[in-house]
Design a protein around this motif. Structure first.
Motif, PDB file in Angstrom:
ATOM      1  N   ALA A  24      32.434  32.194  44.693  1.00 58.17           N
ATOM      2  CA  ALA A  24      33.525  32.533  45.606  1.00 58.17           C
ATOM      3  C   ALA A  24      34.486  33.491  44.908  1.00 58.17           C
ATOM      4  O   ALA A  24      34.666  33.433  43.688  1.00 58.17           O
ATOM      5  CB  ALA A  24      34.277  31.289  46.054  1.00 58.17           C
ATOM      6  N   VAL A  25      35.088  34.360  45.706  1.00 52.73           N
ATOM      7  CA  VAL A  25      36.177  35.223  45.253  1.00 52.73           C
ATOM      8  C   VAL A  25      37.394  34.893  46.109  1.00 52.73           C
ATOM      9  O   VAL A  25      37.307  34.839  47.346  1.00 52.73           O
ATOM     10  CB  VAL A  25      35.822  36.720  45.395  1.00 52.73           C
ATOM     11  CG1 VAL A  25      37.073  37.594  45.270  1.00 52.73           C
ATOM     12  CG2 VAL A  25      34.793  37.119  44.348  1.00 52.73           C
ATOM     13  N   VAL A  26      38.525  34.661  45.454  1.00 50.19           N
ATOM     14  CA  VAL A  26      39.795  34.437  46.147  1.00 50.19           C
ATOM     15  C   VAL A  26      40.673  35.661  45.893  1.00 50.19           C
ATOM     16  O   VAL A  26      41.073  35.906  44.751  1.00 50.19           O
ATOM     17  CB  VAL A  26      40.493  33.153  45.663  1.00 50.19           C
ATOM     18  CG1 VAL A  26      41.786  32.933  46.438  1.00 50.19           C
ATOM     19  CG2 VAL A  26      39.571  31.943  45.805  1.00 50.19           C
ATOM     20  N   HIS A  27      40.925  36.425  46.932  1.00 48.74           N
ATOM     21  CA  HIS A  27      41.658  37.689  46.788  1.00 48.74           C
ATOM     22  C   HIS A  27      43.125  37.465  47.153  1.00 48.74           C
ATOM     23  O   HIS A  27      43.489  37.379  48.330  1.00 48.74           O
ATOM     24  CB  HIS A  27      41.031  38.748  47.679  1.00 48.74           C
ATOM     25  CG  HIS A  27      41.753  40.057  47.651  1.00 48.74           C
ATOM     26  ND1 HIS A  27      42.291  40.603  46.503  1.00 48.74           N
ATOM     27  CD2 HIS A  27      42.041  40.952  48.658  1.00 48.74           C
ATOM     28  CE1 HIS A  27      42.870  41.757  46.777  1.00 48.74           C
ATOM     29  NE2 HIS A  27      42.743  41.987  48.071  1.00 48.74           N
ATOM     30  N   LEU A  28      43.969  37.377  46.113  1.00 45.30           N
ATOM     31  CA  LEU A  28      45.404  37.157  46.295  1.00 45.30           C
ATOM     32  C   LEU A  28      46.237  38.364  45.888  1.00 45.30           C
ATOM     33  O   LEU A  28      47.434  38.403  46.183  1.00 45.30           O
ATOM     34  CB  LEU A  28      45.856  35.941  45.470  1.00 45.30           C
ATOM     35  CG  LEU A  28      45.129  34.617  45.724  1.00 45.30           C
ATOM     36  CD1 LEU A  28      45.633  33.559  44.758  1.00 45.30           C
ATOM     37  CD2 LEU A  28      45.320  34.165  47.170  1.00 45.30           C
ATOM     38  N   ALA A  29      45.642  39.321  45.181  1.00 42.88           N
ATOM     39  CA  ALA A  29      46.406  40.452  44.654  1.00 42.88           C
ATOM     40  C   ALA A  29      46.984  41.282  45.803  1.00 42.88           C
ATOM     41  O   ALA A  29      46.245  41.742  46.676  1.00 42.88           O
ATOM     42  CB  ALA A  29      45.517  41.317  43.764  1.00 42.88           C
ATOM     43  N   TRP A  30      48.303  41.488  45.765  1.00 46.12           N
ATOM     44  CA  TRP A  30      48.968  42.281  46.795  1.00 46.12           C
ATOM     45  C   TRP A  30      50.336  42.684  46.264  1.00 46.12           C
ATOM     46  O   TRP A  30      51.067  41.859  45.724  1.00 46.12           O
ATOM     47  CB  TRP A  30      49.133  41.464  48.072  1.00 46.12           C
ATOM     48  CG  TRP A  30      49.525  42.287  49.272  1.00 46.12           C
ATOM     49  CD1 TRP A  30      50.792  42.599  49.686  1.00 46.12           C
ATOM     50  CD2 TRP A  30      48.640  42.909  50.206  1.00 46.12           C
ATOM     51  NE1 TRP A  30      50.756  43.377  50.811  1.00 46.12           N
ATOM     52  CE2 TRP A  30      49.449  43.574  51.162  1.00 46.12           C
ATOM     53  CE3 TRP A  30      47.257  42.968  50.334  1.00 46.12           C
ATOM     54  CZ2 TRP A  30      48.894  44.296  52.227  1.00 46.12           C
ATOM     55  CZ3 TRP A  30      46.712  43.677  51.389  1.00 46.12           C
ATOM     56  CH2 TRP A  30      47.516  44.333  52.332  1.00 46.12           C
ATOM     57  N   THR A  79      47.511  49.816  45.646  1.00 47.77           N
ATOM     58  CA  THR A  79      47.130  48.432  45.328  1.00 47.77           C
ATOM     59  C   THR A  79      46.581  47.714  46.553  1.00 47.77           C
ATOM     60  O   THR A  79      45.506  47.102  46.499  1.00 47.77           O
ATOM     61  CB  THR A  79      48.342  47.672  44.776  1.00 47.77           C
ATOM     62  OG1 THR A  79      48.796  48.291  43.572  1.00 47.77           O
ATOM     63  CG2 THR A  79      47.979  46.218  44.493  1.00 47.77           C
ATOM     64  N   ASN A  80      47.313  47.797  47.653  1.00 50.03           N
ATOM     65  CA  ASN A  80      46.998  46.946  48.797  1.00 50.03           C
ATOM     66  C   ASN A  80      45.800  47.429  49.605  1.00 50.03           C
ATOM     67  O   ASN A  80      44.916  46.639  49.942  1.00 50.03           O
ATOM     68  CB  ASN A  80      48.221  46.838  49.700  1.00 50.03           C
ATOM     69  CG  ASN A  80      49.409  46.201  49.001  1.00 50.03           C
ATOM     70  OD1 ASN A  80      49.256  45.562  47.970  1.00 50.03           O
ATOM     71  ND2 ASN A  80      50.592  46.387  49.544  1.00 50.03           N
ATOM     72  N   MET A  81      45.746  48.715  49.894  1.00 42.11           N
ATOM     73  CA  MET A  81      44.651  49.224  50.714  1.00 42.11           C
ATOM     74  C   MET A  81      43.443  49.605  49.861  1.00 42.11           C
ATOM     75  O   MET A  81      42.343  49.088  50.053  1.00 42.11           O
ATOM     76  CB  MET A  81      45.130  50.418  51.538  1.00 42.11           C
ATOM     77  CG  MET A  81      46.222  50.077  52.554  1.00 42.11           C
ATOM     78  SD  MET A  81      45.656  48.934  53.848  1.00 42.11           S
ATOM     79  CE  MET A  81      46.361  47.389  53.266  1.00 42.11           C
ATOM     80  N   ALA A  82      43.642  50.507  48.894  1.00 46.92           N
ATOM     81  CA  ALA A  82      42.515  50.900  48.042  1.00 46.92           C
ATOM     82  C   ALA A  82      42.042  49.721  47.198  1.00 46.92           C
ATOM     83  O   ALA A  82      40.831  49.501  47.034  1.00 46.92           O
ATOM     84  CB  ALA A  82      42.925  52.073  47.144  1.00 46.92           C
ATOM     85  N   GLY A  83      42.966  48.956  46.658  1.00 44.38           N
ATOM     86  CA  GLY A  83      42.591  47.811  45.827  1.00 44.38           C
ATOM     87  C   GLY A  83      41.813  46.758  46.601  1.00 44.38           C
ATOM     88  O   GLY A  83      40.800  46.248  46.126  1.00 44.38           O
ATOM     89  N   SER A  84      42.282  46.433  47.812  1.00 47.93           N
ATOM     90  CA  SER A  84      41.563  45.443  48.618  1.00 47.93           C
ATOM     91  C   SER A  84      40.186  45.950  49.028  1.00 47.93           C
ATOM     92  O   SER A  84      39.216  45.181  49.073  1.00 47.93           O
ATOM     93  CB  SER A  84      42.391  45.084  49.863  1.00 47.93           C
ATOM     94  OG  SER A  84      43.576  44.419  49.492  1.00 47.93           O
ATOM     95  N   ALA A  85      40.080  47.240  49.326  1.00 49.35           N
ATOM     96  CA  ALA A  85      38.764  47.818  49.649  1.00 49.35           C
ATOM     97  C   ALA A  85      37.823  47.696  48.456  1.00 49.35           C
ATOM     98  O   ALA A  85      36.627  47.401  48.621  1.00 49.35           O
ATOM     99  CB  ALA A  85      38.920  49.279  50.058  1.00 49.35           C
ATOM    100  N   ASN A  86      38.338  47.926  47.249  1.00 47.27           N
ATOM    101  CA  ASN A  86      37.518  47.767  46.041  1.00 47.27           C
ATOM    102  C   ASN A  86      37.035  46.330  45.892  1.00 47.27           C
ATOM    103  O   ASN A  86      35.878  46.081  45.528  1.00 47.27           O
ATOM    104  CB  ASN A  86      38.323  48.172  44.799  1.00 47.27           C
ATOM    105  CG  ASN A  86      38.516  49.674  44.684  1.00 47.27           C
ATOM    106  OD1 ASN A  86      37.698  50.454  45.167  1.00 47.27           O
ATOM    107  ND2 ASN A  86      39.598  50.077  44.031  1.00 47.27           N
TER     108      ASN A  86
END
Length: 352
Positions: A70-76, A90-97
């Protein structure tokens, strides 16, 4: 199983490490700045220092996610300082990554942190469920960003039907360990120490303000339940009761001064622009318009019950701010701001 947590050194990430401690999982924390790994709960995880918005993030994250259950994506980037990486990066490009890397690594379950701010504003006292549209608030970059992220998650679910995706939509998430972070977001460096508990403390708030808050540990318990159950879909998270402006003033120990929202936002704009205080006026608009949420789905499907009520949660946070409490990670122990006249201390939260 191996669980990778992005943003593991932040407010919710810190609480999640506490919740997963002792459960036997191999927890890997991903953060732009490595926390004090000798301090609990950071000592319970393996750490990888990685900026999710960097040019090398996608292949690097794919390596980090390899073998994860599992991956928990909290970075924002919620309320970043002026010299932090740009919010969109961070939010758009980072979440897409993160999403692309999780798919490439064959991760079967992803849990993402969204927000009640993603919802289209509803009636002032209406509590919306998870089927309410996620159109966001056009005047708030944070709200618009979360709404855009929800759309990206919808696309990801259509493109990768074999991957289970869950998303949490909490209201304001607070804990005593985040006292320094919230102080940096809310208080001017020019302000004297808050005389919290002083009955003569004036608290300027607008009539009609209503607010939901939830303790970070309760959010972490919801995420753990999602991981344990391999749950998918959206889950609203909020504590009880809903707090009004009189409640908030009383919790600060003072008395409310009714001030129209238009006046407060009018004062916030030039003072933010001059760098005199950190709070962009769009945060006040979002606080006024954010939807209240119904949490029945989390209670029924996850067996979730918040252990902290909203009144106690706010009291603990204010006591920690008054005591000058600081955490053991970059987000929870931010640099103390200083006035640079004419330069905002935090990034622009408007969407123009």
């Amino acid at each position: 199983m191996k669980i990778v947590v992005t943003g593991a050194s932040g407010n919710v990430g810190t609480a999640l490490l506490r919740a997963l401690s002792g459960a036997g999982h191999d927890v890997v924390g991903v953060a732009r700045r490595r926390p004090d790994t000798t301090a609990a709960p950071y000592s319970t995880a393996r750490w990888v220092q990685q900026d999710i918005g960097a040019n090398d993030a996608w292949p690097r994250l794919t390596e980090i996610f390899d073998g994860a259950g599992a991956v928990v994506h909290l970075a924002w980037a919620i309320h970043p300082r002026a010299d932090d990486p740009a919010m969109l990066r961070t939010n758009m490009a980072g979440s897409a990554n993160v999403l692309r890397a999780a798919a490439d690594a064959g991760v079967p379950h992803i849990v993402c942190a969204s927000s009640v701010a993603a919802y289209t504003p509803a009636g002032r006292w209406d509590e919306v469920d998870e089927e309410w549209p996620c159109g966001g608030l056009a005047e708030s970059a944070y709200s618009a960003g979360k709404a855009a992220f929800e759309s990206r998650l919808d696309e990801f679910c259509r493109d990768h039907p074999g991957i289970g995706v869950a998303r949490i939509r909490p209201c304001g998430v607070v804990q005593p360990d985040a006292a320094a972070e919230f102080s940096g977001w809310l208080l001017s460096p020019l302000a004297p120490p808050l005389p919290l508990g002083d009955k003569w403390l004036p608290v300027p708030l607008w009539p009609g303000l209503r607010m939901q808050v939830v303790h970070s540990d309760d959010v972490a318990q919801a995420i753990r339940a999602i991981l344990d159950r391999r749950a998918t879909g959206a889950f609203n998270l909020a504590g009880e009761p809903v707090l009004g402006s009189r409640d908030l003033a009383a919790l600060a120990g003072g008395f409310r001064i009714p001030v129209p929202l238009r006046l407060l936002t009018g004062l916030a704009w030039p003072s933010w622009r001059l760098g005199l205080q950190p709070l962009h006026p769009s945060w006040l608009r979002l606080a006024d318009r954010a939807s209240l949420v119904d949490t029945r789905r989390a209670r029924e499907e996850l067996g979730w019950r918040p252990r902290h009520d909203a009144v106690t949660t706010i009291k603990e946070l204010l006591a920690a701010i008054r005591a000058g409490r600081r955490g053991d990670s970059g987000p929870l122990d931010p640099p103390r701001d200083r006035i640079r006249l004419g330069r905002p201390s935090h990034q622009d939260q408007s969407t123009g």
